[in-house]
Design an enzyme around this catalytic site. Structure first.
Site, short mmCIF file in Angstrom:
data_model
loop_
_atom_site.label_atom_id
_atom_site.label_comp_id
_atom_site.label_asym_id
_atom_site.label_seq_id
_atom_site.Cartn_x
_atom_site.Cartn_y
_atom_site.Cartn_z
N ALA A 78 0.85 -1.19 0.00
CA ALA A 78 0.00 0.00 0.00
C ALA A 78 0.89 1.25 0.00
O ALA A 78 2.07 1.18 0.35
CB ALA A 78 -0.90 0.00 1.23
N GLN A 80 0.91 3.67 2.04
CA GLN A 80 1.43 3.85 3.40
C GLN A 80 1.85 2.52 4.01
O GLN A 80 1.47 2.18 5.14
CB GLN A 80 0.37 4.54 4.28
CG GLN A 80 0.25 6.03 4.01
CD GLN A 80 1.53 6.81 4.37
OE1 GLN A 80 2.29 6.41 5.25
NE2 GLN A 80 1.76 7.91 3.69
N SER A 81 2.63 1.75 3.30
CA SER A 81 3.07 0.44 3.80
C SER A 81 4.25 0.58 4.76
O SER A 81 5.26 1.20 4.43
CB SER A 81 3.49 -0.43 2.62
OG SER A 81 4.26 -1.53 3.07
N ASN A 82 4.12 -0.03 5.93
CA ASN A 82 5.23 -0.07 6.88
C ASN A 82 6.30 -1.06 6.43
O ASN A 82 7.48 -0.92 6.75
CB ASN A 82 4.73 -0.47 8.26
CG ASN A 82 3.69 0.49 8.79
OD1 ASN A 82 3.96 1.68 8.95
ND2 ASN A 82 2.48 0.00 9.04
N CYS A 84 7.18 -1.68 3.29
CA CYS A 84 8.03 -1.01 2.30
C CYS A 84 8.99 -0.04 2.99
O CYS A 84 10.17 0.03 2.64
CB CYS A 84 7.16 -0.27 1.28
SG CYS A 84 6.17 -1.39 0.24
#
Ligand SMILES: *Cc1c(COP(=O)(O)O)cnc(C)c1O
Length: 346
Positions: A78, A80-82, A84
């Site tokens: 996403a 806002q991926s943590n 990534c």
């Protein structure tokens, strides 16, 4: 060390996570709900770039990447991926390149969502960002990553792809088998036998790895997974499959029975990455009572499930919340949280 976890300590792993993370008593929340003893396992307190559960998962992915001689890692998630964001942190720390593919999983045109929080941190860490127009096409997102990897290979780089879709060895889940061993040790030292653990259930790597680790160590404590990504009807079978894959990776018999897989999707609505009033209340309760920072996507929903379970608990019960982090997302959701503060009572 290998108490029943097979090859776990023999697999390639890059050690960047703190070991152990703190285990904190939540006395103020105990007073709020009245009854059970409450603890938080603080995986939000990992050392790199705001921490979170993906630290433990990435130790095994980067172990595999390094074993293959990779100099570049590709990942999808996403906006806002943590996952990534922490992948970019590992790459920075290890002197590797990181390519991040941002999927459109959450319909939000709020500029903060697109520029602040995890996206800001990824830019600072030096990752390259790519976009992918879909949000529910895991196989398609992986295929696009493979195309990017082929282009990088043609340029002389050695890429490693962290896949999203099921069907690839769930290396990240191994990090939560490690976490289960660590947490059981901490609780044993305190003489505590918990009555339940409450954990988030997204891709399922955390939930499946933790549950597998506990059962492999002979612990029968229930683990309640709070669905943050998809409904319980899809999530439960996904976890059963994941546990089977972990067993294969570790060369063990699968110690997890289908009945061990407990999930609730009562806190998921209206969907992935979208706030609801129970989650808003849980974020506010965690902050104002314990100075815990919980996010609207994962740890806030899990806290909503934890508080709900705590309110149903008998006094004398002990419950443990797994805090998986997500802190930077708070800033990306600033406008949503400000709007939600004005919602009528839940
Ligand atoms: C990814 C994530 C989860 C969910 O973990 P899975 O292993 O994907 O199930 C929970 N909390 C936070 C903060 C996360 O970033």
């Amino acid at each position: 060390m290998n108490r029943g976890l097979g090859r776990l300590d023999d697999l390639p792993r890059v050690r960047l996570a703190t070991d152990p993370t703190p285990l904190d008593r939540l006395e103020n929340l105990e007073q709020l709900v009245g009854g059970p003893r409450l603890y938080a396992k603080r995986d939000d307190c990992q050392p790199l770039a705001f921490g979170g559960n993906k630290m433990r998962q990435l130790e095994f992915y980067f172990g595999a990447a390094r074993a293959q001689g990779a100099d570049t890692v590709l990942i999808t998630g996403a906006v806002q991926s943590n996952f990534c964001r922490l992948c970019a942190a590992f790459a920075a720390k290890l002197g590797m390149q990181c390519h991040i593919q941002q999927e459109e999983r959450v319909a939000k045109d709020d500029p903060l969502y697109r520029t602040s929080g995890n996206v800001l941190v990824e830019r600072l860490l030096g990752a390259e960002l790519h976009s992918y127009p879909h949000g529910e096409d895991e196989a398609g997102a992986d295929a696009r990553l493979e195309e990017l990897a082929a282009e990088l290979r043609a340029q002389g780089r050695s890429p490693y792809v962290i896949h999203l879709a099921p069907g690839h060895p769930p290396l990240g889940a191994l990090g939560y088998a490690v976490a289960a061993r660590e947490l059981v040790g901490q609780l044993d030292d305190l003489g505590i036998e918990p009555d339940a653990y409450v954990v988030p259930s997204g891709s399922g790597a955390t939930h499946a790895g933790f549950l597998f680790g506990l059962r492999a160590l002979g612990r029968e404590t229930p683990v309640l997974g709070v669905c943050v990504r998809r409904g319980a009807d899809l999530q439960a079978p996904r976890l059963v499959t994941r546990c089977g894959e972990i067993a294969e990776l570790l060369d063990l018999e699968n110690p997890v029975a289908e009945a061990d897989v407990q999930v609730t999707d009562a806190f998921l609505a209206p969907g992935y990455g979208q706030l609801n009033s129970a989650t808003r209340d849980a974020i506010l309760a965690g902050a104002s009572h314990e100075a815990l920072m919980l996010d609207p996507v994962y740890s806030g929903k899990t806290m909503a499930g934890f508080l709900d379970r705590a309110r149903q608990a008998a006094s004398g019960e002990t419950l443990v919340f797994l805090h998986t982090g997500g802190t930077p997302a708070l800033f990306a959701y600033a406008n949503t949280l400000a709007e939600a503060a004005a919602w009528d009572g839940a």
